[in-house]
Design a protein around this motif. Sequence first.
Motif, PDB file in Angstrom:
ATOM      1  N   PHE A   1       0.990  -1.097   0.100  1.00  0.00           N
ATOM      2  CA  PHE A   1       0.059   0.057   0.024  1.00  0.00           C
ATOM      3  C   PHE A   1       0.980   1.338  -0.032  1.00  0.00           C
ATOM      4  O   PHE A   1       0.695   2.273  -0.854  1.00  0.00           O
ATOM      5  CB  PHE A   1      -0.919  -0.061   1.119  1.00  0.00           C
ATOM      6  N   CYS A   2       1.930   1.223   0.751  1.00  0.00           N
ATOM      7  CA  CYS A   2       3.067   2.427   0.680  1.00  0.00           C
ATOM      8  C   CYS A   2       3.528   2.625  -0.574  1.00  0.00           C
ATOM      9  O   CYS A   2       3.563   3.761  -0.860  1.00  0.00           O
ATOM     10  CB  CYS A   2       3.879   2.229   2.002  1.00  0.00           C
ATOM     11  N   CYS A   3       3.909   1.804  -1.124  1.00  0.00           N
ATOM     12  CA  CYS A   3       4.572   1.629  -2.465  1.00  0.00           C
ATOM     13  C   CYS A   3       3.654   2.231  -3.589  1.00  0.00           C
ATOM     14  O   CYS A   3       4.103   3.065  -4.250  1.00  0.00           O
ATOM     15  CB  CYS A   3       5.177   0.150  -2.848  1.00  0.00           C
ATOM     16  N   MET A   4       2.463   1.914  -3.697  1.00  0.00           N
ATOM     17  CA  MET A   4       1.473   2.414  -4.361  1.00  0.00           C
ATOM     18  C   MET A   4       1.142   3.919  -4.129  1.00  0.00           C
ATOM     19  O   MET A   4       1.102   4.480  -5.287  1.00  0.00           O
ATOM     20  CB  MET A   4       0.218   1.486  -4.188  1.00  0.00           C
ATOM     21  N   ILE A   5       1.411   4.317  -3.005  1.00  0.00           N
ATOM     22  CA  ILE A   5       1.041   5.704  -2.849  1.00  0.00           C
ATOM     23  C   ILE A   5       2.035   6.513  -3.455  1.00  0.00           C
ATOM     24  O   ILE A   5       1.963   7.646  -3.945  1.00  0.00           O
ATOM     25  CB  ILE A   5       0.758   5.854  -1.146  1.00  0.00           C
ATOM     26  N   ARG A   6       3.362   6.292  -3.006  1.00  0.00           N
ATOM     27  CA  ARG A   6       4.561   6.742  -3.532  1.00  0.00           C
ATOM     28  C   ARG A   6       4.833   6.971  -5.059  1.00  0.00           C
ATOM     29  O   ARG A   6       5.082   7.996  -5.579  1.00  0.00           O
ATOM     30  CB  ARG A   6       5.903   6.333  -2.773  1.00  0.00           C
ATOM     31  N   PHE A   7       4.201   5.660  -5.524  1.00  0.00           N
ATOM     32  CA  PHE A   7       4.319   5.698  -7.007  1.00  0.00           C
ATOM     33  C   PHE A   7       3.275   6.776  -7.646  1.00  0.00           C
ATOM     34  O   PHE A   7       3.651   7.653  -8.832  1.00  0.00           O
ATOM     35  CB  PHE A   7       4.150   4.421  -7.516  1.00  0.00           C
ATOM     36  N   CYS A   8       2.178   6.699  -6.928  1.00  0.00           N
ATOM     37  CA  CYS A   8       1.140   7.630  -7.860  1.00  0.00           C
ATOM     38  C   CYS A   8       1.587   9.205  -7.289  1.00  0.00           C
ATOM     39  O   CYS A   8       1.356  10.035  -8.412  1.00  0.00           O
ATOM     40  CB  CYS A   8      -0.111   7.353  -7.025  1.00  0.00           C
TER      41      CYS A   8
END
Length: 390
Positions: free
Chosen positions: A356-363
């Motif tokens: 979930f954290c990786c997805m937020i940073r990527f977006c």
Amino acid sequence: FFFNSTKVFFIINCLLFGNVWLYALREESVVLAGAGSNSRINVVIYKGQTYSTLSDVPVSGSQSLCQSGWITMPSGWNIAPDDADARQLTTMYTWSTDVIVLSSGVGIRTKRFPPSGIVFGDSKMKFVQNGNQYMVPYCSYQILIKQTGCSPGMYSRDGTSQCTSCPSGKYSGASATSCVSCPYSTSSPAGASICCSPGWYALPGANVCSICFAGNFSSTGATCDVCPKGFFSIPSSSSCVSCSPGRIASKPGSIFCDSCHPGTYAPWSGMSACEPCPPNTYSYAYGSSTCMRCLHGQISSNDRTMCLYDQYMPGTNPPSPLEEGEEEHHHPNTAIFIIFIIAISLTLVSILFICFCCMIRFCSKRNEPHVDAVELVGLNSIVPLAVWEG
């Protein structure tokens, strides 16, 4: 029987005149002013014949009862003949009087006036007849009467010869010349005057059926039998019910079943005793039909109500004291299984959180503008920056 002046007068009369007359004091007797009836209360059945007194007084009464006035002979009855049977009956009962009068007019002493069975007084008639009505001259006389024909439950083919009891499954009324078969689903014992349904029974000569009490049964209506061990019954039962597994009836005629105590069990229905649990098994509840096996490394207690860790078995350690509400037969691997589930759950949660954290940073990086160079205030040079291409 006599006392005071009456006794003296009686003795003098016997010595001087040779005739014996019975004088009963009015204060000692109860006067009966009765009328003949077909329904007799006080009867005796002797050798298949029914006897009573014309006044229908108690057969074994201790008080002298008087017949007062004329009494009509009931239908189906006659004065008892002066035979051996009638004389024997006078010695067997008191008839609530001192003298019984027979058809010959003779008076016979009763059990209440010893010596019983011998003739009292002279040969003069001891009763007076007026058509179908009869009266006795003295208070302490009672007329013995006999029912014509056989008693209920018996029969005589010609109506006059010796009476015979009806066999089981048949019945008869009074003065019967034959017996009648009981209706369907009913039965009777020998000598019965009535047939009864299952759960009820009739005593010989009885004209009503009696209920079988709890702990007994009557499958045919002829007799009432006791339930065997391992069975019970309620009132008016046609059969007994076996005790269910885990319950017993230790005595015949039981009205309920008892539960087996902890440490024992009854595996089958209809048992009369509980069995102790075998070694290394136990039961902790009332009414057990099986015993549970102890776990590996455990042995059953002496009373077979619980399992204990065997201190002599190598490699076994007693568990910590049980918390309140816990049961000793819980599986020891339960705690390990719970810890394993918790660990797997935490691992899955951690993986999901990282993703979930990786997805937020990527977006967030995709939404920033492209920068080729930045002028730095106060510097004479331009610092190139790498362009994020996503």
